[in-house]
Design a protein around this motif. Structure first.
Motif, short mmCIF file in Angstrom:
data_model
loop_
_atom_site.label_atom_id
_atom_site.label_comp_id
_atom_site.label_asym_id
_atom_site.label_seq_id
_atom_site.Cartn_x
_atom_site.Cartn_y
_atom_site.Cartn_z
N ILE A 64 47.68 82.14 26.29
CA ILE A 64 47.05 83.36 26.79
C ILE A 64 46.71 83.29 28.28
O ILE A 64 46.41 84.30 28.88
CB ILE A 64 45.77 83.68 26.00
CG1 ILE A 64 44.81 82.49 26.08
CG2 ILE A 64 46.11 84.00 24.55
CD1 ILE A 64 43.51 82.69 25.37
N ASP A 65 46.73 82.09 28.83
CA ASP A 65 46.45 81.96 30.26
C ASP A 65 47.29 80.82 30.80
O ASP A 65 46.96 79.65 30.64
CB ASP A 65 44.95 81.69 30.48
CG ASP A 65 44.61 81.63 31.97
OD1 ASP A 65 45.53 81.50 32.80
OD2 ASP A 65 43.41 81.71 32.31
N LYS A 66 48.35 81.18 31.45
CA LYS A 66 49.33 80.16 31.82
C LYS A 66 48.86 79.18 32.88
O LYS A 66 49.52 78.18 33.15
CB LYS A 66 50.62 80.84 32.28
CG LYS A 66 51.34 81.62 31.20
CD LYS A 66 52.68 80.97 30.80
CE LYS A 66 53.47 81.88 29.88
NZ LYS A 66 53.89 83.14 30.53
N ARG A 67 47.74 79.50 33.54
CA ARG A 67 47.20 78.51 34.46
C ARG A 67 46.64 77.35 33.67
O ARG A 67 46.66 76.21 34.10
CB ARG A 67 46.03 79.09 35.25
CG ARG A 67 46.37 80.11 36.24
CD ARG A 67 45.10 80.80 36.69
NE ARG A 67 44.34 81.38 35.56
CZ ARG A 67 43.26 82.10 35.71
NH1 ARG A 67 42.76 82.32 36.93
NH2 ARG A 67 42.65 82.61 34.68
N GLY A 68 46.05 77.70 32.52
CA GLY A 68 45.20 76.78 31.80
C GLY A 68 45.91 75.95 30.76
O GLY A 68 47.13 75.83 30.75
N GLN A 69 45.14 75.35 29.91
CA GLN A 69 45.67 74.49 28.86
C GLN A 69 44.58 74.34 27.82
O GLN A 69 43.44 74.75 28.04
CB GLN A 69 46.03 73.14 29.43
CG GLN A 69 44.83 72.39 29.98
CD GLN A 69 45.19 71.15 30.77
OE1 GLN A 69 44.96 70.05 30.34
NE2 GLN A 69 45.76 71.35 31.94
N GLU A 95 45.16 57.29 26.45
CA GLU A 95 44.81 56.42 25.34
C GLU A 95 45.13 57.03 23.99
O GLU A 95 44.77 56.46 22.94
CB GLU A 95 43.31 56.09 25.39
CG GLU A 95 42.88 55.37 26.65
CD GLU A 95 43.49 53.98 26.76
OE1 GLU A 95 43.68 53.34 25.71
OE2 GLU A 95 43.79 53.54 27.88
N GLY A 96 45.72 58.20 24.01
CA GLY A 96 46.08 58.81 22.74
C GLY A 96 44.91 59.40 21.97
O GLY A 96 44.99 59.63 20.76
N LEU A 97 43.79 59.63 22.67
CA LEU A 97 42.61 60.15 21.98
C LEU A 97 42.57 61.67 22.01
O LEU A 97 41.84 62.31 21.26
CB LEU A 97 41.35 59.59 22.66
CG LEU A 97 41.28 58.07 22.66
CD1 LEU A 97 40.19 57.57 23.60
CD2 LEU A 97 41.05 57.54 21.25
N ALA A 98 43.35 62.24 22.90
CA ALA A 98 43.42 63.70 23.00
C ALA A 98 44.82 64.04 23.49
O ALA A 98 45.56 63.17 23.93
CB ALA A 98 42.37 64.21 23.98
N ALA A 99 45.16 65.31 23.37
CA ALA A 99 46.48 65.75 23.80
C ALA A 99 46.34 67.08 24.53
O ALA A 99 45.51 67.91 24.16
CB ALA A 99 47.40 65.90 22.60
N ARG A 100 47.14 67.26 25.55
CA ARG A 100 47.14 68.54 26.25
C ARG A 100 48.07 69.49 25.50
O ARG A 100 49.19 69.13 25.18
CB ARG A 100 47.65 68.37 27.67
CG ARG A 100 46.73 67.56 28.57
CD ARG A 100 47.32 67.50 29.99
NE ARG A 100 46.82 66.36 30.74
CZ ARG A 100 45.71 66.40 31.46
NH1 ARG A 100 45.00 67.50 31.55
NH2 ARG A 100 45.31 65.31 32.12
N ARG A 101 47.59 70.69 25.28
CA ARG A 101 48.41 71.67 24.59
C ARG A 101 48.49 72.92 25.45
O ARG A 101 47.55 73.29 26.13
CB ARG A 101 47.81 72.03 23.23
CG ARG A 101 47.24 70.84 22.50
CD ARG A 101 47.87 70.54 21.16
NE ARG A 101 47.95 71.68 20.28
CZ ARG A 101 49.10 72.19 19.83
NH1 ARG A 101 50.25 71.69 20.23
NH2 ARG A 101 49.09 73.21 18.98
N GLU A 102 49.59 73.53 25.38
CA GLU A 102 49.85 74.72 26.17
C GLU A 102 48.86 75.84 25.81
O GLU A 102 48.48 76.00 24.66
CB GLU A 102 51.28 75.17 25.87
CG GLU A 102 51.70 76.44 26.57
CD GLU A 102 53.02 76.95 25.98
OE1 GLU A 102 53.64 77.81 26.62
OE2 GLU A 102 53.41 76.50 24.88
#
Lengths: 161, 161
Positions: B92-97, B82-89
Motif C-alpha cells: 500500500i505504500d511503495k516507499r515503505g516495508q 540473524e534471521g529473527l525478522a524479515a523485511r516484507r514488501e
DNA sequence: TCAAGATTGATGCATATGCATCAAGTGCGG
DNA sequence: CCGCACTTGATGCATATGCATCAATCTTGA
C-alpha cells in the motif's frame, strides 16, 4: 520457594526506563540546543570542582561516575583537549596522575548548571510537588543500594550514564 | 514570578539517573552473561510479536521504541541478518516495508523474557514491596507524560533506550 | 630482596551511534 | 494533471563505545 514474578515490579521497572530515557533526552536536547557539551562532561567537571584540591585521580573519577575505565580515560582526553582540565603528575604513584580542573572548566561547569538546573525544573520540578519528589527519592533509594557488589555514592551529584 | 529551583526535584532526578543506570547495567550484564543480545533487540522483538499480524512498519517500531529513525533502520538490519525478522514488501505504500518477526524471533523473545524477568525480579522486585512498586509507578507516570510534545506509549512493554 | 600478582591508565580494533543527506514515493493544492 | 512539500527508509562519514590487551608501576609475601 517459588516467587511469582511481580507484575508490579516489572511495570515499575518499565516506567523507570521509559521515563528516564524520555526525560534525559529532553534535558540533553535542551543543553545541546544551548550549545553545551554532553552531560558526561558536566558530571566530570562537577566531580573535579568538588574535590577539595580541584583534582582527582582518574580512577576516583571513574568510580564516582560509574563508567568504565577506558571511558574515563577518553573523557579526560577530551576535557584536556578543550582546556577544561589538565593532567598533572602524581608523585606518590608514578603509574597514575591527577586531573585538575582549570578555570575554564569551573566556569563551564557553572554555566552548564544554569541550563541543567533549568531543564530539571522544567521536566521534573514542574511535574512533581516537593513532597512527591521526596517520596520518589526514597523509593528509588531502596533500589539503588547494593546492586551486585558496587556501592552507590550517595552524594548530591550529577547524572553519570 | 520566580520559582526557586527545587532541591527535591533535583535530588529525585539524580537518584533516578543513578539508579536507572546502575540497575540497567546489572540487568544487561546478566543477560549478556546468559549469552543474549542487547535489550534493544528484545524490545523490538516484543513489539513485533505483539503486533496482531506479527509485522510492523519500521516507522511504527521507531515510535514505540522512542529511538531515532536511523537507529531503527540499522536495528532491523541486524535482526534480519540473524534471521529473527524479515523485511516484507508493503503494497500500500511503495516507499515503505513491513518487518515481520520470524519463528526464531518469537522464540528468542520468549527465552530472553525468562532471563529478563528474572533479572527484574532480582534487582527490582526483591527490593520493593508490591505496594511500593505501585507507588513508584504512579510517581514516575507523572513525569512521563508530555515531555515536549511526544506521547508516551503506556502499554506494558520492554525498556527502549 | 625479588618474583608474582595486582593496579593504573592508554590504545588498537571492531562495532555502534549521531548527523546530515539522499532517493524514492506519496499526497495535496491548484 | 503537475509541481512541490512531506514521509519513509537507507547510508556515508565522523565520532563514540566496548573489549581485549599492553606497559608501567606498585605491593605483597616468601
Amino acid at each position: 520457594m517459588k516467587r511469582k514474578p511481580s507484575t508490579e515490579a516489572t511495570s515499575a521497572w518499565i516506567r523507570l526506563m521509559r521515563v528516564q530515557s524520555r526525560v534525559l533526552d529532553c534535558v540533553e536536547q535542551d543543553l545541546k540546543k544551548a550549545g553545551f557539551p554532553p552531560l558526561a562532561w558536566y558530571d566530570a567537571l562537577l566531580e573535579l570542582s568538588r574535590a577539595p584540591t580541584g583534582e582527582l585521580r582518574p580512577v576516583e573519577l571513574e568510580r564516582q561516575m560509574l563508567i568504565p575505565q577506558y571511558s574515563t580515560s577518553r573523557l579526560i582526553d577530551r576535557l584536556v583537549d578543550e582546556g577544561l582540565a589538565a593532567r598533572r603528575e602524581c608523585k606518590i604513584d608514578k603509574r597514575g596522575q591527577f586531573v585538575e580542573i582549570t578555570e575554564a572548566g569551573r566556569e563551564l561547569q557553572k554555566r552548564m548548571w544554569g541550563a541543567y538546573s533549568a531543564a530539571i525544573e522544567k521536566y521534573v520540578g514542574s511535574k512533581l510537588s516537593d513532597a512527591d519528589a521526596v517520596k520518589l527519592s526514597a523509593l528509588l533509594d531502596r533500589l539503588g543500594c547494593s546492586c551486585g557488589e558496587m556501592k552507590l555514592p550517595v552524594n548530591e551529584s550529577a547524572t553519570a550514564r
